[in-house]
Design a protein around this motif. Structure first.
Motif, PDB file in Angstrom:
ATOM      1  N   ALA A 141       0.830  -1.214   0.000  1.00 23.48           N
ATOM      2  CA  ALA A 141       0.000   0.000   0.000  1.00 23.48           C
ATOM      3  C   ALA A 141       0.863   1.262   0.000  1.00 23.48           C
ATOM      4  CB  ALA A 141      -0.938  -0.001   1.212  1.00 23.48           C
ATOM      5  N   ALA A 142       2.035   1.188   0.637  1.00 26.84           N
ATOM      6  CA  ALA A 142       2.927   2.348   0.722  1.00 26.84           C
ATOM      7  C   ALA A 142       3.850   2.432  -0.493  1.00 26.84           C
ATOM      8  CB  ALA A 142       3.769   2.267   1.995  1.00 26.84           C
ATOM      9  N   GLY A 143       3.831   1.402  -1.324  1.00 26.14           N
ATOM     10  CA  GLY A 143       4.748   1.377  -2.455  1.00 26.14           C
ATOM     11  C   GLY A 143       6.192   1.236  -2.011  1.00 26.14           C
ATOM     12  N   ALA A 144       6.396   0.616  -0.840  1.00 23.68           N
ATOM     13  CA  ALA A 144       7.730   0.463  -0.263  1.00 23.68           C
ATOM     14  C   ALA A 144       8.333  -0.868  -0.679  1.00 23.68           C
ATOM     15  CB  ALA A 144       7.650   0.546   1.264  1.00 23.68           C
ATOM     16  N   ASP A 145       9.605  -0.850  -1.019  1.00 24.79           N
ATOM     17  CA  ASP A 145      10.308  -2.052  -1.434  1.00 24.79           C
ATOM     18  C   ASP A 145      10.819  -2.782  -0.197  1.00 24.79           C
ATOM     19  OD1 ASP A 145      11.574  -4.024  -2.864  1.00 24.79           O
ATOM     20  OD2 ASP A 145      13.270  -2.773  -3.438  1.00 24.79           O
ATOM     21  N   VAL A 146       9.957  -3.631   0.363  1.00 27.89           N
ATOM     22  CA  VAL A 146      10.283  -4.397   1.559  1.00 27.89           C
ATOM     23  C   VAL A 146      10.039  -5.867   1.246  1.00 27.89           C
ATOM     24  CG1 VAL A 146       9.692  -4.854   3.983  1.00 27.89           C
ATOM     25  CG2 VAL A 146       9.592  -2.514   3.098  1.00 27.89           C
ATOM     26  N   THR A 147      11.019  -6.700   1.549  1.00 22.47           N
ATOM     27  CA  THR A 147      10.851  -8.146   1.433  1.00 22.47           C
ATOM     28  C   THR A 147      10.477  -8.658   2.814  1.00 22.47           C
ATOM     29  OG1 THR A 147      12.516  -8.259  -0.306  1.00 22.47           O
ATOM     30  CG2 THR A 147      11.989 -10.313   0.830  1.00 22.47           C
ATOM     31  N   VAL A 148       9.237  -9.113   2.962  1.00 24.30           N
ATOM     32  CA  VAL A 148       8.765  -9.607   4.254  1.00 24.30           C
ATOM     33  C   VAL A 148       8.828 -11.130   4.219  1.00 24.30           C
ATOM     34  CG1 VAL A 148       6.896  -9.636   5.935  1.00 24.30           C
ATOM     35  CG2 VAL A 148       7.252  -7.607   4.509  1.00 24.30           C
ATOM     36  N   LEU A 149       9.555 -11.684   5.176  1.00 22.74           N
ATOM     37  CA  LEU A 149       9.780 -13.122   5.229  1.00 22.74           C
ATOM     38  C   LEU A 149       9.118 -13.726   6.459  1.00 22.74           C
ATOM     39  CD1 LEU A 149      13.566 -12.783   4.433  1.00 22.74           C
ATOM     40  CD2 LEU A 149      11.789 -13.532   2.834  1.00 22.74           C
ATOM     41  N   HIS A 150       8.516 -14.885   6.283  1.00 14.79           N
ATOM     42  CA  HIS A 150       7.906 -15.604   7.398  1.00 14.79           C
ATOM     43  C   HIS A 150       8.932 -16.574   7.959  1.00 14.79           C
ATOM     44  CE1 HIS A 150       5.488 -18.820   9.293  1.00 14.79           C
ATOM     45  NE2 HIS A 150       4.833 -17.766   9.747  1.00 14.79           N
ATOM     46  N   GLY A 151       9.275 -16.412   9.231  1.00 17.38           N
ATOM     47  CA  GLY A 151      10.222 -17.331   9.835  1.00 17.38           C
ATOM     48  C   GLY A 151      10.628 -16.909  11.227  1.00 17.38           C
ATOM     49  N   ASP A 152      11.450 -17.752  11.833  1.00 18.70           N
ATOM     50  CA  ASP A 152      11.931 -17.573  13.196  1.00 18.70           C
ATOM     51  C   ASP A 152      13.205 -16.723  13.170  1.00 18.70           C
ATOM     52  OD1 ASP A 152      13.051 -17.894  15.755  1.00 18.70           O
ATOM     53  OD2 ASP A 152      12.471 -19.999  15.882  1.00 18.70           O
ATOM     54  N   ALA A 153      13.167 -15.587  13.822  1.00 23.11           N
ATOM     55  CA  ALA A 153      14.318 -14.669  13.832  1.00 23.11           C
ATOM     56  C   ALA A 153      15.523 -15.253  14.560  1.00 23.11           C
ATOM     57  CB  ALA A 153      13.922 -13.339  14.471  1.00 23.11           C
ATOM     58  N   THR A 154      15.338 -16.318  15.336  1.00 27.27           N
ATOM     59  CA  THR A 154      16.474 -16.957  15.998  1.00 27.27           C
ATOM     60  C   THR A 154      17.050 -18.082  15.145  1.00 27.27           C
ATOM     61  OG1 THR A 154      15.183 -18.612  17.212  1.00 27.27           O
ATOM     62  CG2 THR A 154      15.502 -16.453  18.271  1.00 27.27           C
ATOM     63  N   ARG A 155      16.433 -18.322  14.007  1.00 25.59           N
ATOM     64  CA  ARG A 155      16.891 -19.392  13.105  1.00 25.59           C
ATOM     65  C   ARG A 155      16.969 -18.867  11.669  1.00 25.59           C
ATOM     66  NH1 ARG A 155      17.792 -23.012  16.579  1.00 25.59           N
ATOM     67  NH2 ARG A 155      16.290 -23.726  18.077  1.00 25.59           N
ATOM     68  N   LEU A 156      17.786 -17.851  11.487  1.00 24.47           N
ATOM     69  CA  LEU A 156      17.874 -17.198  10.183  1.00 24.47           C
ATOM     70  C   LEU A 156      18.394 -18.123   9.087  1.00 24.47           C
ATOM     71  CD1 LEU A 156      19.110 -13.656  11.219  1.00 24.47           C
ATOM     72  CD2 LEU A 156      16.793 -14.372  10.612  1.00 24.47           C
ATOM     73  N   ASP A 157      19.073 -19.202   9.479  1.00 27.28           N
ATOM     74  CA  ASP A 157      19.539 -20.151   8.475  1.00 27.28           C
ATOM     75  C   ASP A 157      18.375 -20.902   7.827  1.00 27.28           C
ATOM     76  OD1 ASP A 157      19.055 -21.467  10.903  1.00 27.28           O
ATOM     77  OD2 ASP A 157      20.507 -23.046  10.480  1.00 27.28           O
ATOM     78  N   GLU A 158      17.196 -20.865   8.458  1.00 23.45           N
ATOM     79  CA  GLU A 158      16.007 -21.520   7.917  1.00 23.45           C
ATOM     80  C   GLU A 158      15.128 -20.552   7.128  1.00 23.45           C
ATOM     81  OE1 GLU A 158      14.089 -23.281  11.300  1.00 23.45           O
ATOM     82  OE2 GLU A 158      15.837 -24.498  11.799  1.00 23.45           O
ATOM     83  N   VAL A 159      15.516 -19.287   7.098  1.00 20.36           N
ATOM     84  CA  VAL A 159      14.772 -18.253   6.385  1.00 20.36           C
ATOM     85  C   VAL A 159      15.697 -17.729   5.278  1.00 20.36           C
ATOM     86  CG1 VAL A 159      13.579 -16.038   6.619  1.00 20.36           C
ATOM     87  CG2 VAL A 159      13.637 -17.611   8.550  1.00 20.36           C
ATOM     88  N   ASP A 160      15.142 -17.418   4.134  1.00 21.51           N
ATOM     89  CA  ASP A 160      15.960 -16.928   3.021  1.00 21.51           C
ATOM     90  C   ASP A 160      16.280 -15.450   3.222  1.00 21.51           C
ATOM     91  OD1 ASP A 160      17.295 -16.707   0.614  1.00 21.51           O
ATOM     92  OD2 ASP A 160      15.454 -16.511  -0.559  1.00 21.51           O
ATOM     93  N   VAL A 161      17.243 -15.168   4.106  1.00 20.55           N
ATOM     94  CA  VAL A 161      17.671 -13.792   4.343  1.00 20.55           C
ATOM     95  C   VAL A 161      18.901 -13.513   3.482  1.00 20.55           C
ATOM     96  CG1 VAL A 161      16.677 -13.465   6.639  1.00 20.55           C
ATOM     97  CG2 VAL A 161      18.885 -14.519   6.439  1.00 20.55           C
ATOM     98  N   PRO A 162      18.731 -12.731   2.446  1.00 21.11           N
ATOM     99  CA  PRO A 162      19.807 -12.504   1.484  1.00 21.11           C
ATOM    100  C   PRO A 162      20.836 -11.466   1.940  1.00 21.11           C
ATOM    101  CG  PRO A 162      17.849 -11.314   0.808  1.00 21.11           C
ATOM    102  CD  PRO A 162      17.493 -12.069   2.067  1.00 21.11           C
ATOM    103  N   GLY A 163      21.602 -11.788   2.996  1.00 20.22           N
ATOM    104  CA  GLY A 163      22.588 -10.861   3.540  1.00 20.22           C
ATOM    105  C   GLY A 163      23.766 -10.693   2.610  1.00 20.22           C
ATOM    106  N   PRO A 164      24.761  -9.918   2.982  1.00 21.92           N
ATOM    107  CA  PRO A 164      24.944  -9.280   4.282  1.00 21.92           C
ATOM    108  C   PRO A 164      24.146  -7.990   4.421  1.00 21.92           C
ATOM    109  CG  PRO A 164      26.802  -8.759   2.876  1.00 21.92           C
ATOM    110  CD  PRO A 164      25.898  -9.683   2.093  1.00 21.92           C
ATOM    111  N   TYR A 165      24.100  -7.484   5.654  1.00 26.18           N
ATOM    112  CA  TYR A 165      23.328  -6.283   5.976  1.00 26.18           C
ATOM    113  C   TYR A 165      24.217  -5.224   6.614  1.00 26.18           C
ATOM    114  CZ  TYR A 165      19.381  -9.123   4.858  1.00 26.18           C
ATOM    115  OH  TYR A 165      18.500  -9.910   4.168  1.00 26.18           O
ATOM    116  N   ASP A 166      23.813  -3.987   6.413  1.00 28.24           N
ATOM    117  CA  ASP A 166      24.508  -2.853   7.016  1.00 28.24           C
ATOM    118  C   ASP A 166      23.872  -2.461   8.344  1.00 28.24           C
ATOM    119  OD1 ASP A 166      26.228  -2.343   4.679  1.00 28.24           O
ATOM    120  OD2 ASP A 166      24.311  -1.880   3.716  1.00 28.24           O
ATOM    121  N   LEU A 167      22.611  -2.848   8.525  1.00 30.06           N
ATOM    122  CA  LEU A 167      21.858  -2.475   9.725  1.00 30.06           C
ATOM    123  C   LEU A 167      20.975  -3.633  10.148  1.00 30.06           C
ATOM    124  CD1 LEU A 167      20.786  -0.167  11.688  1.00 30.06           C
ATOM    125  CD2 LEU A 167      18.936   0.093  10.016  1.00 30.06           C
ATOM    126  N   PHE A 168      21.024  -3.966  11.424  1.00 33.81           N
ATOM    127  CA  PHE A 168      20.085  -4.912  12.020  1.00 33.81           C
ATOM    128  C   PHE A 168      19.166  -4.106  12.913  1.00 33.81           C
ATOM    129  CE2 PHE A 168      21.948  -8.823  10.680  1.00 33.81           C
ATOM    130  CZ  PHE A 168      23.282  -8.518  10.488  1.00 33.81           C
TER     131      PHE A 168
END
Length: 117
Positions: free
Chosen positions: A59-86
């Motif tokens: 609705a905001a026209g924002a480029d956000v990839t929202v992923l469903h998963g456990d934040a303590t198990r990022l290896d099980e979620v397709d998080v396309p790192g690396p990141y500059d900010l957590f």
């Protein structure tokens, strides 16, 4: 979010880059960061929150990839790192130290979370 936080250009605020939000809820902060130039991936475990975050970003026209998963198990979620900010607004604070076994950080230089807020 305050003028000192990413996206507002406040004194000491980092330049926009790649951000990972842990426990994004309905996506308010992820959309905010995206609107201020960040490329955002956001993770949440709650189905309804993920759905609402995706709707809010669209609705905001924002480029956000929202992923469903456990934040303590990022290896099980397709998080396309690396990141500059957590970005974490109390996700890890709510996890008891004994229950959390975080996966390796999405950035080689990122320290492991402490869990004591």
């Amino acid at each position: 979010m305050s003028a000192q936080l990413p996206g507002r250009g406040g004194l000491g605020a980092p330049a926009p880059g790649r951000a990972l939000e842990l426990g994004c809820g309905t996506g308010t902060n992820a959309v905010y960061l995206a609107r201020h130039g960040w490329r955002v991936a956001a993770v949440d475990l709650v189905d309804r929150a993920v759905r609402q975050a995706r709707e809010k970003a669209a609705a905001a026209g924002a480029d956000v990839t929202v992923l469903h998963g456990d934040a303590t198990r990022l290896d099980e979620v397709d998080v396309p790192g690396p990141y500059d900010l957590f970005f974490d607004l109390s996700c890890y604070c709510g996890i008891p130290r004994t229950a959390a076994t975080p996966t390796p950080p999405a950035s080689p230089s990122a320290p492991a979370p402490e869990h004591d807020c």
